[in-house]
Design an enzyme around this catalytic site. Structure first.
Site, PDB file in Angstrom:
ATOM      1  NE  ARG A  74      36.703 -52.476  42.256  1.00  0.00           N
ATOM      2  CZ  ARG A  74      37.489 -51.740  41.468  1.00  0.00           C
ATOM      3  NH1 ARG A  74      37.981 -52.269  40.356  1.00  0.00           N
ATOM      4  NH2 ARG A  74      37.788 -50.501  41.795  1.00  0.00           N
TER       5      ARG A  74
ATOM      6  CB  ALA B 183      36.738 -42.582  53.534  1.00  0.00           C
TER       7      ALA B 183
ATOM      8  NE  ARG C  73      53.021 -73.331  71.653  1.00  0.00           N
ATOM      9  CZ  ARG C  73      52.125 -73.859  72.485  1.00  0.00           C
ATOM     10  NH1 ARG C  73      52.342 -75.071  72.998  1.00  0.00           N
ATOM     11  NH2 ARG C  73      51.045 -73.198  72.814  1.00  0.00           N
TER      12      ARG C  73
ATOM     13  CE  LYS D 239      52.843 -73.281  76.639  1.00  0.00           C
ATOM     14  NZ  LYS D 239      52.620 -72.257  77.681  1.00  0.00           N
TER      15      LYS D 239
END
Length: 456
Positions: free
Chosen positions: A16, A11, A333, A351
Site C-alpha cells: 500500500r 518482513a 557544501r 566547498k
C-alpha cells in the site's frame, strides 16, 4: 527482574506504500521507521532483539547493522508464522518477550515499560497493548467480558457487526511469557478469512489452558499508529515532529513557528537559539547556543557553533564556528570548514575548503578546494578555479591577504601572507608574501573612437 527480549516484525512488503522502498525503511524525521522502534527497545534495556525480515532483508540489515539479530521469513503466512521464525534464537529462555511491528515508529520506551510492568505485576502470560480509536476501521477488535477481562481479539475481516462497533483495538504490540509464547505457537491454525496464522489466536489458546491474559490500554492512542500507506506516514511524521519540537522548546530553544519547523530526531540545538519558521534541520546537525537561524534555511549533517547567524542559506556536511554568519543565499557544501567570526555573505558558495578566523567572503564568490588563512578579505566575484576538466586542484591563501574583486585564482597556486591581487586579475602563478599581483591586460584608450561609428 525478568530478562527482556524483543521480536521486531519487519518482513511485510508494504504494497500500500506503492514504493520501491521497503516499508519499514521509509523515513520519519530522519530515521527509518524500524530504527525508531529499535531505538526505543534499546532504551528499554532489552537484552536481545530479533528482527524478522523478508522482502528487502538486505536493506534492513544494512540500516540496522549489528544492533539486532535477524531471522528470515521466506513466506508471509501471518504474524504467528513470523514470530515462529525467532524460535531458534529465543525458545526455552526465561523472561518477557515483546512482539512489536517495525512500522509502529511512535511507540515510546515509557509506554512499552508500562506495558511490561502491568504484564508482570498481574502474572499475565500474554498482554495486548490496546488503544481507543475513534475510527477503528482496519484494526483487530478487543473483546472483553462483563468484568472487563480480555476474552479474545477479532480481526476486522472476521468480525461480526456488533464487534465492528467496538472502539478498543489491538495495536499489534504484545507482551508474552517467552516460554508460553513458543509453546502456544505450536497449536495455532489458519482457519480464518485470510488463511493466515494469527498471533492474536494465542489469547484463546492460553485462556483454554487457564492462563492469565490481559489487555493494557495505552494513554496516548497516537503511539499505536501503524504506517501502511503515505497518509499514515504523514500523520506519524507530524506526531514525531511535535515531540521533537516540544523537547527543543522545553530545553530553551525558541521556535518562532513550530508547525513549520522541521527537525530530525538526532538534531541537537543549544539554549537561547532562535529558529524561525520554514527552517529544516536535518540528519546529525548540531547547533550551539545563542544562534539565529532565519526562515528559508536548510541545514543538514552540519555543526554550527555558538552565536552564529544563518540567514536564508543552505548548509550541508559543513562546519561554521563560533561567532560566524552566513547568508543570505549562501551555500556551504561538503567539507566546508569555517573558523571563528568568519563572514560568508550573499550568493557565496564554499566547498571542500577551510576558511580561517575573521576572514570575510562578502558576496558573489566561489571558494572550492582551497585553504584560506585568517583575516583575509575576499573581494566580490572572486572565483577559485579548481577543476581542469579532469582533476580538482587546491589553492592556498595566507593570513591577511587581500583578494581584489573579480579575481580568478587558477589552482594550484599559493598566495602568500599579506599579499594583494588587483581587481580583475587572473592568477596563474604563486604570489609572494606582501606582493601585489596584477594579471590583466593593460588599459588602452582609443581617443574619439565614437566618431568612427555610424550615427543613428
Amino acid at each position: 527482574m525478568l530478562e527482556k527480549f524483543a521480536i521486531v516484525l519487519a518482513a511485510g512488503q508494504g504494497t500500500r506504500m506503492k514504493s520501491k522502498l521497503y516499508k519499514v525503511l521509509h523515513p520519519i524525521c530522519g530515521q527509518a521507521m524500524v530504527e525508531h522502534v529499535v531505538d526505543q527497545l534499546e532504551a528499554l534495556g532489552v537484552s536481545e532483539i530479533v528482527t524478522v525480515v523478508g522482502h528487502g532483508a538486505e536493506m534492513v540489515e544494512e540500516v540496522l547493522g549489528d544492533r539486532v539479530s535477524y531471522t528470515l521469513q521466506e513466506e508471509q503466512l501471518g504474524t504467528a508464522h513470523a514470530v515462529m521464525q525467532a524460535r531458534g534464537a529465543l525458545e526455552g529462555k526465561e523472561g518477557t518477550t515483546l512482539v512489536i511491528c517495525g512500522d509502529t515508529p511512535l511507540l515510546t520506551d515509557d509506554t512499552l515499560q508500562q506495558l511490561i510492568t502491568y504484564h508482570e505485576s498481574i502474572h499475565s502470560k500474554a498482554t495486548v497493548l490496546t488503544s481507543i480509536e475513534p475510527d477503528p476501521t482496519g484494526y483487530g477488535r478487543i473483546i472483553r467480558n462483563e468484568q472487563g477481562v480480555l476474552e479474545r481479539i477479532v480481526e476486522q475481516k472476521d468480525a461480526e457487526t456488533t464487534e465492528l462497533a467496538i472502539k478498543e483495538v489491538n495495536t499489534g504490540t504484545y507482551c508474552f511469557d517467552n516460554k508460553e509464547l513458543f509453546e502456544a505457537l505450536e497449536t495455532i491454525g489458519n482457519e480464518n478469512a485470510q488463511g493466515e496464522f494469527y498471533l492474536t489466536d494465542i489469547i484463546e489458546v492460553l485462556k483454554v489452558k487457564g492462563k492469565v491474559v490481559a489487555g493494557y490500554a495505552m494513554p496516548d492512542a497516537r503511539e499505536g499508529l501503524g504506517v501502511n500507506d503515505r497518509v499514515a506516514l504523514a500523520k506519524a511524521r507530524k506526531v514525531m515532529q511535535e515531540r521533537i519540537n516540544h523537547r527543543l522548546m522545553v530545553n530553551g530553544v525558541t521556535l518562532v513557528d513550530p508547525q513549520t519547523t522541521y527537525v530530525d530526531v538526532k538534531v541537537e540545538v543549544g539554549p537561547d537559539t532562535v529558529i524561525e519558521g520554514n527552517v529544516s534541520l536535518l540528519g546529525t546537525t548540531k547547533i550551539g547556543s545563542d544562534c539565529l537561524i532565519t526562515s528559508g534555511s536548510r541545514i543538514s549533517d552540519s555543526t554550527i557553533g555558538d552565536s552564529v547567524t544563518v540567514t536564508q542559506s543552505v548548509i550541508e556536511q559543513a562546519t561554521l564556528d563560533n561567532g560566524g554568519d552566513c547568508g543570505p543565499f549562501a551555500h556551504l557544501r561538503t567539507n566546508a570548514s569555517l573558523g571563528e567570526n568568519v563572514h560568508v555573505g550573499n550568493f557565496v558558495e564554499v566547498k571542500n575548503a577551510t576558511v580561517g578566523k575573521d576572514t570575510k567572503v562578502g558576496h558573489l564568490t566561489y571558494v572550492g578546494d582551497a585553504d584560506l588563512g585568517r583575516e583575509i578579505n575576499i573581494g566580490c566575484g572572486t572565483i577559485f578555479v579548481n577543476y581542469d576538466g579532469v582533476n580538482k586542484h587546491r589553492s592556498t591563501v595566507g593570513d591577511g591577504a587581500f583578494i581584489g574583486c573579480d579575481t580568478s585564482i587558477i589552482a594550484p597556486v599559493t598566495i602568500g601572507k599579506g599579499a594583494f591581487t588587483a581587481a580583475g586579475s587572473v592568477i596563474t602563478k604563486d604570489v609572494p608574501e606582501k606582493a601585489l599581483a596584477i594579471a590583466r591586460a593593460r588599459q588602452e584608450n582609443k581617443e574619439k573612437y565614437a566618431n568612427r561609428l555610424p550615427h543613428k
